[in-house]
Scaffold this motif. Structure first.
Motif, short mmCIF file in Angstrom:
data_model
loop_
_atom_site.label_atom_id
_atom_site.label_comp_id
_atom_site.label_asym_id
_atom_site.label_seq_id
_atom_site.Cartn_x
_atom_site.Cartn_y
_atom_site.Cartn_z
N MET A 75 0.84 -1.18 0.00
CA MET A 75 0.00 0.00 0.00
C MET A 75 0.88 1.25 0.00
N ILE A 76 0.49 2.25 -0.77
CA ILE A 76 1.27 3.48 -0.84
C ILE A 76 0.96 4.35 0.37
N LYS A 77 1.97 5.00 0.87
CA LYS A 77 1.85 5.84 2.07
C LYS A 77 1.12 7.12 1.74
N LYS A 78 0.25 7.55 2.64
CA LYS A 78 -0.45 8.83 2.50
C LYS A 78 0.25 9.83 3.41
N PHE A 79 0.69 10.93 2.82
CA PHE A 79 1.42 11.95 3.58
C PHE A 79 0.53 13.16 3.84
N PRO A 80 0.80 13.89 4.93
CA PRO A 80 0.11 15.16 5.14
C PRO A 80 0.50 16.14 4.03
N PRO A 81 -0.12 17.34 4.01
CA PRO A 81 0.23 18.30 2.95
C PRO A 81 1.74 18.56 2.92
N ILE A 82 2.29 18.54 1.71
CA ILE A 82 3.73 18.74 1.53
C ILE A 82 3.97 20.00 0.73
N ILE A 83 4.94 20.79 1.21
CA ILE A 83 5.40 21.98 0.51
C ILE A 83 6.80 21.70 0.00
N LEU A 84 7.01 21.83 -1.29
CA LEU A 84 8.35 21.72 -1.86
C LEU A 84 8.87 23.12 -2.09
N ALA A 85 9.94 23.47 -1.40
CA ALA A 85 10.53 24.81 -1.53
C ALA A 85 11.68 24.74 -2.53
N SER A 86 11.31 24.50 -3.79
CA SER A 86 12.33 24.40 -4.83
C SER A 86 11.71 24.75 -6.18
N LYS A 87 12.41 25.59 -6.94
CA LYS A 87 11.95 25.89 -8.29
C LYS A 87 12.51 24.90 -9.31
N SER A 88 13.30 23.94 -8.85
CA SER A 88 13.92 22.96 -9.74
C SER A 88 12.85 22.09 -10.40
N PRO A 89 12.76 22.13 -11.74
CA PRO A 89 11.79 21.26 -12.41
C PRO A 89 12.12 19.78 -12.21
N ARG A 90 13.40 19.47 -12.01
CA ARG A 90 13.78 18.07 -11.79
C ARG A 90 13.27 17.58 -10.44
N ARG A 91 13.41 18.38 -9.40
CA ARG A 91 12.89 17.97 -8.09
C ARG A 91 11.38 17.82 -8.11
N GLN A 92 10.72 18.75 -8.79
CA GLN A 92 9.26 18.68 -8.90
C GLN A 92 8.84 17.41 -9.64
N GLU A 93 9.54 17.10 -10.73
CA GLU A 93 9.22 15.91 -11.51
C GLU A 93 9.45 14.64 -10.69
N LEU A 94 10.54 14.60 -9.93
CA LEU A 94 10.83 13.40 -9.13
C LEU A 94 9.75 13.18 -8.07
N LEU A 95 9.31 14.24 -7.40
CA LEU A 95 8.23 14.09 -6.41
C LEU A 95 6.95 13.60 -7.09
N GLN A 96 6.65 14.14 -8.27
CA GLN A 96 5.46 13.69 -9.00
C GLN A 96 5.57 12.21 -9.35
N LEU A 97 6.75 11.79 -9.81
CA LEU A 97 6.96 10.38 -10.15
C LEU A 97 6.84 9.48 -8.92
N MET A 98 7.12 10.03 -7.74
CA MET A 98 6.97 9.27 -6.50
C MET A 98 5.50 9.17 -6.07
N GLY A 99 4.61 9.87 -6.78
CA GLY A 99 3.20 9.83 -6.43
C GLY A 99 2.85 10.69 -5.23
N ILE A 100 3.68 11.70 -4.96
CA ILE A 100 3.48 12.56 -3.80
C ILE A 100 2.84 13.87 -4.25
N ASP A 101 1.72 14.22 -3.61
CA ASP A 101 1.08 15.51 -3.87
C ASP A 101 1.82 16.60 -3.10
N PHE A 102 2.03 17.73 -3.75
CA PHE A 102 2.75 18.82 -3.10
C PHE A 102 2.38 20.14 -3.74
N THR A 103 2.68 21.21 -3.02
CA THR A 103 2.59 22.54 -3.60
C THR A 103 3.98 23.15 -3.53
N VAL A 104 4.28 24.02 -4.47
CA VAL A 104 5.58 24.68 -4.51
C VAL A 104 5.43 26.06 -3.87
#
Length: 191
Positions: free
Chosen positions: A1-30
């Motif tokens: 089962m995939i882990k459900k995380f509380p709201p996540i804030i990614l403090a990065s403008k890096s498109p690579r970091r954003q893409e990696l979090l998306q690929l991990m299935g993690i919802d986040f806001t920048v």
């Protein structure tokens, strides 16, 4: 089962970091904050990455409930010398010429903030470049514009596909986010 995380804030403008979090299935806001990325001159490369990552996460003094803030900093080190983001194309050429035929380290530090507690960690990956000539370096710079990348290259781009001979450690770490370790640490925060 995939882990459900509380709201996540990614403090990065890096498109690579954003893409990696998306690929991990993690919802986040920048959410971005301006942070001075200077550091004391007596720190090792891994200490620099952690220092800057913690500076970035410390800028978030107003975090609601159990939100988790993620910040990261990536350092490229060749023989103990820090290779930052290139200032211009000539500087990118100089950096890539230095990396040609050599082994270097990519260190990414990640800081997590939850409930006013900061947890930081870092991963080190070794990258071995084959020799690359001036024409190849110029081709890469003119077609991929690596001015926003520490060490003047992206492992996921042309140069990573043709010039990287071997990697020891996490591939995603070289892209700017050690995803395996990040997932483990996020799971610990919510267990």
């Amino acid at each position: 089962m995939i882990k459900k995380f509380p709201p996540i804030i990614l403090a990065s403008k890096s498109p690579r970091r954003q893409e990696l979090l998306q690929l991990m299935g993690i919802d986040f806001t920048v959410v971005l904050k301006d942070v001075d990325e200077s550091y004391p001159s007596n720190l090792s490369p891994s200490e620099i990455a952690v220092y800057i990552s913690e500076k970035k996460v410390s800028a978030f003094d107003q975090v609601i409930n159990d939100e988790i803030v993620i910040t990261a900093d990536t350092i490229v080190s060749l023989d103990g010398k820090i290779l930052g983001k290139p200032e211009n194309e000539d500087h990118a050429f100089e950096i890539l010429s230095d990396l040609s035929g050599k082994r270097h380290e990519v260190i990414t530090a990640v800081s997590l903030l939850k409930n006013h507690q900061i947890k930081s960690f870092f991963e080190v990956s070794e990258v071995f470049f084959k020799p690359i000539n001036s024409e190849q370096i110029r081709y890469y710079i003119s077609n991929y514009h690596p001015m926003d990348k520490a060490g003047a290259y992206g492992i996921q781009e042309w140069i990573g596909l043709v010039a990287v001979d071997k990697i020891i450690g996490s591939h995603s770490n070289i892209m700017g986010l050690p995803t395996q370790r990040l997932y483990q640490e996020l799971c610990k925060l919510v267990d």
